[in-house]
Write an enzyme that holds these catalytic residues in place. Structure first.
Site, PDB file in Angstrom:
ATOM      1  N   GLU A   1       6.295  -0.584  13.188  1.00  0.00           N
ATOM      2  CA  GLU A   1       7.282   0.270  13.833  1.00  0.00           C
ATOM      3  C   GLU A   1       6.617   1.617  13.961  1.00  0.00           C
ATOM      4  O   GLU A   1       6.313   2.253  12.943  1.00  0.00           O
ATOM      5  CB  GLU A   1       8.548   0.290  12.966  1.00  0.00           C
ATOM      6  CG  GLU A   1       9.737   0.902  13.670  1.00  0.00           C
ATOM      7  CD  GLU A   1       9.833   2.383  13.392  1.00  0.00           C
ATOM      8  OE1 GLU A   1       9.185   3.157  14.132  1.00  0.00           O
ATOM      9  OE2 GLU A   1      10.542   2.753  12.453  1.00  0.00           O
TER      10      GLU A   1
ATOM     11  N   GLY B   1       5.091   3.836  10.681  1.00  0.00           N
ATOM     12  CA  GLY B   1       4.251   5.033  10.697  1.00  0.00           C
ATOM     13  C   GLY B   1       3.828   5.387  12.104  1.00  0.00           C
ATOM     14  O   GLY B   1       4.569   5.152  13.059  1.00  0.00           O
ATOM     15  N   SER B   2       2.623   5.927  12.205  1.00  0.00           N
ATOM     16  CA  SER B   2       2.158   6.440  13.492  1.00  0.00           C
ATOM     17  C   SER B   2       1.684   5.324  14.409  1.00  0.00           C
ATOM     18  O   SER B   2       1.351   4.222  13.957  1.00  0.00           O
ATOM     19  CB  SER B   2       0.992   7.405  13.267  1.00  0.00           C
ATOM     20  OG  SER B   2      -0.137   6.679  12.811  1.00  0.00           O
TER      21      SER B   2
ATOM     22  N   GLU C   1       5.835  10.940  21.667  1.00  0.00           N
ATOM     23  CA  GLU C   1       6.470  11.471  20.467  1.00  0.00           C
ATOM     24  C   GLU C   1       5.679  12.625  19.852  1.00  0.00           C
ATOM     25  O   GLU C   1       4.465  12.537  19.681  1.00  0.00           O
ATOM     26  CB  GLU C   1       6.610  10.353  19.420  1.00  0.00           C
ATOM     27  CG  GLU C   1       7.391  10.807  18.194  1.00  0.00           C
ATOM     28  CD  GLU C   1       7.524   9.696  17.137  1.00  0.00           C
ATOM     29  OE1 GLU C   1       6.719   8.736  17.170  1.00  0.00           O
ATOM     30  OE2 GLU C   1       8.410   9.811  16.280  1.00  0.00           O
TER      31      GLU C   1
ATOM     32  N   GLY D   1      -1.973   4.459  13.474  1.00  0.00           N
ATOM     33  CA  GLY D   1      -2.081   3.623  12.290  1.00  0.00           C
ATOM     34  C   GLY D   1      -1.630   2.195  12.547  1.00  0.00           C
ATOM     35  O   GLY D   1      -2.319   1.234  12.198  1.00  0.00           O
ATOM     36  N   GLY D   2      -0.482   2.056  13.188  1.00  0.00           N
ATOM     37  CA  GLY D   2       0.065   0.722  13.445  1.00  0.00           C
ATOM     38  C   GLY D   2      -0.816  -0.097  14.361  1.00  0.00           C
ATOM     39  O   GLY D   2      -1.054  -1.281  14.136  1.00  0.00           O
TER      40      GLY D   2
ATOM     41  N   CYS E   1      12.233   8.336  12.821  1.00  0.00           N
ATOM     42  CA  CYS E   1      11.688   7.548  13.936  1.00  0.00           C
ATOM     43  C   CYS E   1      12.627   7.595  15.125  1.00  0.00           C
ATOM     44  O   CYS E   1      12.226   7.381  16.260  1.00  0.00           O
ATOM     45  CB  CYS E   1      11.534   6.080  13.545  1.00  0.00           C
ATOM     46  SG  CYS E   1      10.667   5.858  12.016  1.00  0.00           S
TER      47      CYS E   1
ATOM     48  N   LYS F   1       0.877  -1.166   0.000  1.00  0.00           N
ATOM     49  CA  LYS F   1       0.000   0.000   0.000  1.00  0.00           C
ATOM     50  C   LYS F   1       0.924   1.229   0.000  1.00  0.00           C
ATOM     51  O   LYS F   1       1.635   1.480   0.983  1.00  0.00           O
ATOM     52  CB  LYS F   1      -0.876  -0.053   1.255  1.00  0.00           C
ATOM     53  CG  LYS F   1      -1.437   1.274   1.746  1.00  0.00           C
ATOM     54  CD  LYS F   1      -2.635   1.752   0.960  1.00  0.00           C
ATOM     55  CE  LYS F   1      -3.304   2.923   1.683  1.00  0.00           C
ATOM     56  NZ  LYS F   1      -2.383   4.076   1.842  1.00  0.00           N
TER      57      LYS F   1
END
Lengths: 518, 518
Positions: free
Chosen positions: B257, B233-234, B385, B237-238, B294, B176
Site C-alpha cells: 500500500e 509505505g512509500s 503525493e 519502497g513498495g 495514506c 521488519k
C-alpha cells in the site's frame, strides 16, 4: 486478424493437419502491432459501457455466445478435428464443456451473490467517532488479454474458461488465438462477435487477434489498456508473459496455468489388494487424450514391495500394448520425444514399457519410465513435466523416502493418493505435505478429469501457476478479474443495485457481519 | 534482533525523538543476514504446525496478543510518543484500533465462514461421466513478511493489520520493524512473542527483525520460505519489494500500500450553500495528524465560480492560521519540504496559504497550493503525493475540464465528491470515472477515517497499491494470505472440519450452489 483466401503473404499462415502434415484451407494473417493496439483500445472504450451491464444482461450475452457456438454445428467440430488431431467424440464433449461453462457463468450472474456484497451500516452515535455507511462489492478490473491453449481448442481457447469468466466479471476480452488452430479460433471468434452484435454490446467487448509470433502476444500484455491476463500453456510462455506484465509501467496480474506433473502416490496395502486393476486405470489416465492434459499424471510413486513390482510390470505391459496417436502439433510431438530422450539419458532412469512407435507426422508414443527415489531426489529435473503420454514411476525404498519425495516436490496442479480406508489415515503426514504443494488433492481417483463447478480449484503453487490464489476452472475463476470497491455514505439511488438498502436482486450479503439474503 | 543497552557497535542504531532531535534510550542491532534467514526458516518450521490450528485456537492467540499489548500499559504509549512525535490521545486511540482489529479477526475466525467452503457432492450416476465429490476451502499461503509503517507505529506496524490478518489466515509472520520506532517495535514484538509462548505455539510463529538498511527488508522478501509480503509505505519502497518478489526463482505476491493523493471534488451548488464550513472541514482533514495519513486529501478540484473563490480563500485562511507540528521523522519532514518546493517551483502553481514556519527539528508547515486544471493536465506530477499537511487546489474552468482532471488521474486509495442531493445525480459521470480509479469512493465525507470493518476497502489501482484486488484494512485483508485447496473424493474423517458432511463448525457453505449453514 482477417481470414482471407487470397494468396498468402509473408506475414500469413495456415493451419496444419497434424494427422497428415498437410496445410488446411484458409489463410490467416499475423496481426500487426496497430491491429493489436486497435483491439486493446476498442476494449477500453467498450469497458466504460460493458462494465455497467447488469448480471442479467451479461448472462444473456454468455448464453447467446453458447447458442452461436452451437449454431456452427459440424463445421466447428470438423475444423477442430482437422487442426488438432483430436477425435470427434472428444471434441463434441469439449464443445459441451465450453457451452456448459458459459451457461454456468450465466446462472452464476443471475443468482448474483458472487460480488460478495458487504454492508456496514452507519453508527452515527458511536463514541468516540461515528461510523459512516460503508458498502462494498466486486467490480470488473478492465480489459483482459486471453491466450488460447493448444490442447483444448474449444474449452480453454477463444470462448474458453478465461474468456467466459472475464466477460462474466464485466471485462471486455482480447483473445490471442493459438496458432495451432487458427480456423477453429476464427469460427468461435466470429460466433462471439455475432453474439456481441445480437446483444447490442459495444464492438470492442470482444476481439480476436491471430498470430504465430511472440510479438503479437507481448503486444497485448504490454498494452496499457489491458488490466489482467489469462493464459494456459507452457512454463516458458507463461513465465515470459508474467515477467512482461511485472515490467510494465503499471504492473498487472497474469494468471498463467503452466501445467504440472501431478504426482500420484500408490500406498502398499491397496497395491496388494488391487494393484493390477490400478495399473490399468493408471495407464488409461496417462494415455488419455495422448497425455495432453495439464493434469496428466506424469509421476507415480510406490514403496518397494513385490506388489509394487507387479503393479509396475502390469503398467509397463499396458503401455507397451497401447497405440501411438496423433499429438496436437508436430512441435509438441518433437518436444515430447526430446523430453523422453532427456529423461532416458539421465542417470538411473530405465524404460519400463513403450508402445511400438509408428512412422507419422506427429504421433506420440506412450512411454513408461522408472527410476529410484534416490535418483529423483538427486536430480529433481526428473519430476519436470514432459507434455504427452508418459509417466515416471518412482520406487522408494521406505515410507520415509516416499515422504522425502513428497517434500521435495515443487508446486503442482494436483496430487493423488491411492490407499485403502485403513492405510490412508496412517499416511496423514503424506496428505499434509501434498496439500501444501497443490491446488487439488485427490484420494483414489485420477486427476485427468477437471470438473467445471463451484468447488473446483484448477491452479496451484508456482511453478504450476503464477498465482496460487486463483483458479482457471469453475465459478471462482471470475474472481481473477474483479476488485472490491467500497462506497462510503452514498445516497441509495446512486448505489449499484447489489448494495441498495432494499436488496432488489435478493442476493446474499454480509450485513453488519451477518449473512442474509433479505 | 536484540535490544541491548551495551555500547553501540557499527551495525546498531537508536530511536530519535523527532520533537527534540535527541537519541532515545535503547540500542538496536541491525539484523544480520543469518538472523533474517533464521527467522524465515523458523517461520517455515512453525508453519507445518501453525497452519493446522483451528479458528478457535488462532482466535485465542490473537486475543492473547491484544491482552499482552494492553499489559504494556503506559510504557508503550510513552515510547511510541517519544519515537513518533504523535500525541498521546492519538496513540491511545491507535492502540485501541490495534487491539480492536486483533479481536475483530478473532471473532471472524470463530464465526469461521471466511474460508469460503464450497461443496459439490458426488453425482455417481451422471451421464456421460460421474461427478466426484469436490470440497474446497481457503488454506494459508505460508510464512508472510510484514513491513511496519512509519505513520502508524501501532496499527500498521508490528502487530498491525498485516500481522493480524496473516496470523488469522494461519501464516507465521516475520516483521521488519520500521527504524523510526525501534523501541515501540521491540515492546510490541516481545508482547507477541509472550503470546506465542502463552498459547504453546511454535517459536517461529512470530519474529521481529530490526534494521535501517534496505538489505534487511530485501533479505526477507528474497528468502525462499517467505510466501507473501505485506507493506505500507512509500511508492519507492513498495515498488522495490514488488520487483524483488517478481524476480525470485519462485515469485510471490507483494501487497504494498503505497499511498495516494486522494482527490476530493467539490461541486458548485454545495459550495454555494456551505462553502465556508466545508473549507474548514477540508483543512481539518488535510492537517489531521500533520497530514501523515495514506488517505490525506492532497488534491481538491473545484469549478471556477465566485463561491469556489470564497471556498479557496477561506481554506487558505485556515491553513495560514494553523500551526506547524512535529512530523514522524526528520527525513519525512525534509521530503515534505522538498515536495512543497518542487510543487511551488512548477509552472502555474501558487501558494494560497501557509502556516508560519517555526525553527525545529522536524516540524511540518501546513501549506495550501493552487493551480489550474490546465496546468495539472499538462503536468500530472502535480497530482503526485507529497506526504504531509498540504493540498493542491485545482481550479477547472468548466464541468468538462473537471471531468478531464478525473479521467487523467492514476490509481488512488480514495476519491471523494461533495455535492447536494440535487446535483450529485447530475455528476454521475464523475462518479463513474472515479470508481474506476479508486478502492473507496466517498460522498460528502473526508477520506482520512479508515474504518476497520467488513465492508472497508483500503487499497486501489496501481500506483496506490501493487494489487488492487486486495485490502490492507478490514476483515477481507485475510484473503491476501490464503489460497483455495480442493479435496476430491476424501473420506469424511480426513477432511478439515470446515468441509465435513455434518458441518460441525456451523459455517456458511456453498453446497451444490446453494448457500447454507446447516
Amino acid at each position: 486478424m482477417t481470414n482471407s483466401l487470397a494468396n498468402p503473404v509473408a506475414e500469413s499462415f495456415q493451419g496444419i493437419n497434424p494427422t497428415t502434415g498437410q496445410p488446411l484451407p484458409g489463410i490467416f494473417e499475423e496481426a500487426t502491432a496497430s491491429e493489436v493496439a486497435q483491439a486493446c483500445e476498442r476494449a477500453a472504450e467498450a469497458f466504460s459501457e460493458y462494465r455497467k451491464k447488469s448480471g442479467a444482461e451479461k448472462a444473456r450475452f454468455l448464453e447467446q455466445i453458447a447458442t452461436e457456438i452451437e449454431a456452427l454445428g459440424d463445421e466447428l467440430l470438423t475444423r477442430a478435428q482437422a487442426e488438432s488431431g483430436l477425435p470427434l467424440a472428444r471434441l463434441t464433449g469439449e464443445r459441451g464443456r465450453t457451452t456448459g461453462q458459459l451457461r454456468m457463468f450465466a446462472e452464476y450472474l443471475r443468482e448474483g451473490s458472487w460480488v460478495d456484497a458487504r454492508i456496514d451500516t452507519a453508527l452515527p452515535d458511536r463514541q468516540p467517532l461515528p461510523r459512516p455507511d460503508l458498502r462494498q462489492m466486486l467490480r470488473p478490473l478492465g480489459p483482459v488479454g486471453v491466450f488460447g491453449a493448444s490442447n483444448f481448442p474449444l474449452a480453454f481457447s477463444v470462448a474458453g474458461g478465461d474468456t467466459a469468466s472475464a466477460l462474466a466479471a464485466g471485462c471486455p476480452v482480447v483473445v490471442k488465438g493459438h496458432p495451432a488452430h487458427p480456423g477453429t479460433s476464427q469460427l468461435v471468434g466470429d460466433a462471439i462477435s455475432r453474439a456481441v452484435v445480437a446483444c447490442g454490446l459495444p464492438v470492442g467487448t470482444f476481439s480476436l487477434v491471430q498470430g504465430r509470433t511472440v510479438a503479437v502476444g507481448m503486444a497485448i500484455v504490454e498494452h496499457s489498456a489491458i488490466k489482467a491476463v489469462g493464459f494456459t500453456g507452457s512454463f516458458r510462455g507463461g513465465k515470459a508473459l508474467f515477467d512482461a506484465a511485472a515490467r510494465r509501467p503499471e504492473p498487472i496480474p497474469v494468471y498463467a496455468e503452466m501445467g504440472s506433473t501431478n504426482p500420484v502416490f500408490f500406498l502398499p496395502q491397496l497395491l496388494k489388494e488391487k494393484g493390477e486393476t490400478l495399473a490399468q486405470s493408471f495407464v488409461g489416465s496417462l494415455t488419455l487424450g495422448v497425455g495432453q492434459f495439464c493434469t496428466n499424471p506424469g509421476l507415480a510413486v510406490v514403496e518397494q514391495s513385490p506388489e509394487a513390482d507387479t503393479f509396475m510390470q502390469t503398467a509397463a505391459q499396458f503401455v507397451t500394448n497401447s497405440q501411438p496417436a496423433t499429438m496436437l502439433t508436430q512441435g509438441i510431438q518433437r518436444a515430447f520425444t526430446e523430453g523422453i530422450s532427456k529423461l532416458t539419458s539421465a542417470e538411473g532412469v530405465d524404460v519400463l514399457g513403450q508402445a511400438t512407435s509408428t512412422e507419422s507426422f506427429a504421433n506420440g508414443t506412450p512411454t513408461l519410465l522408472k527410476t529410484s527415489a534416490e535418483s529423483l531426489l538427486a536430480n529433481p529435473v526428473l519430476a519436470e513435466e514432459v507434455f504427452g503420454p508418459s509417466s515416471v514411476l518412482v520406487e522408494a525404498t521406505s515410507r520415509e523416502q516416499l515422504l522425502a519425495v513428497a517434500r521435495g516436490l515443487e508446486g503442482h496442479l494436483t496430487a493423488t493418493v491411492w490407499g485403502t480406508d485403513a492405510e490412508l489415515p496412517e499416511y496423514a503426514d503424506l496428505l499434509e505435505i501434498l496439500e501444501q504443494k497443490v491446488g487439488r488433492l485427490l484420494i483414489n481417483g485420477f486427476p485427468t478429469g477437471v470438473e467445471v463447478s463451484h468447488a473446483m480449484q484448477h491452479g496451484g503453487p508456482y511453478p504450476a501457476t503464477t498465482d496460487s490464489r486463483s483458479t482457471s476452472v469453475g465459478t471462482n475463476a471470475i474472481l481473477r478479474f474483479a476488485r472490491p470497491v467500497c462506497y462510503q455514505n452514498f445516497p441509495d439511488a446512486l448505489l449499484p443495485d447489489e448494495l441498495k438498502a432494499a436488496n432488489p436482486l435478493h442476493i446474499w450479503r454480509l450485513v453488519d457481519g451477518k449473512r442474509v439474503n433479505g
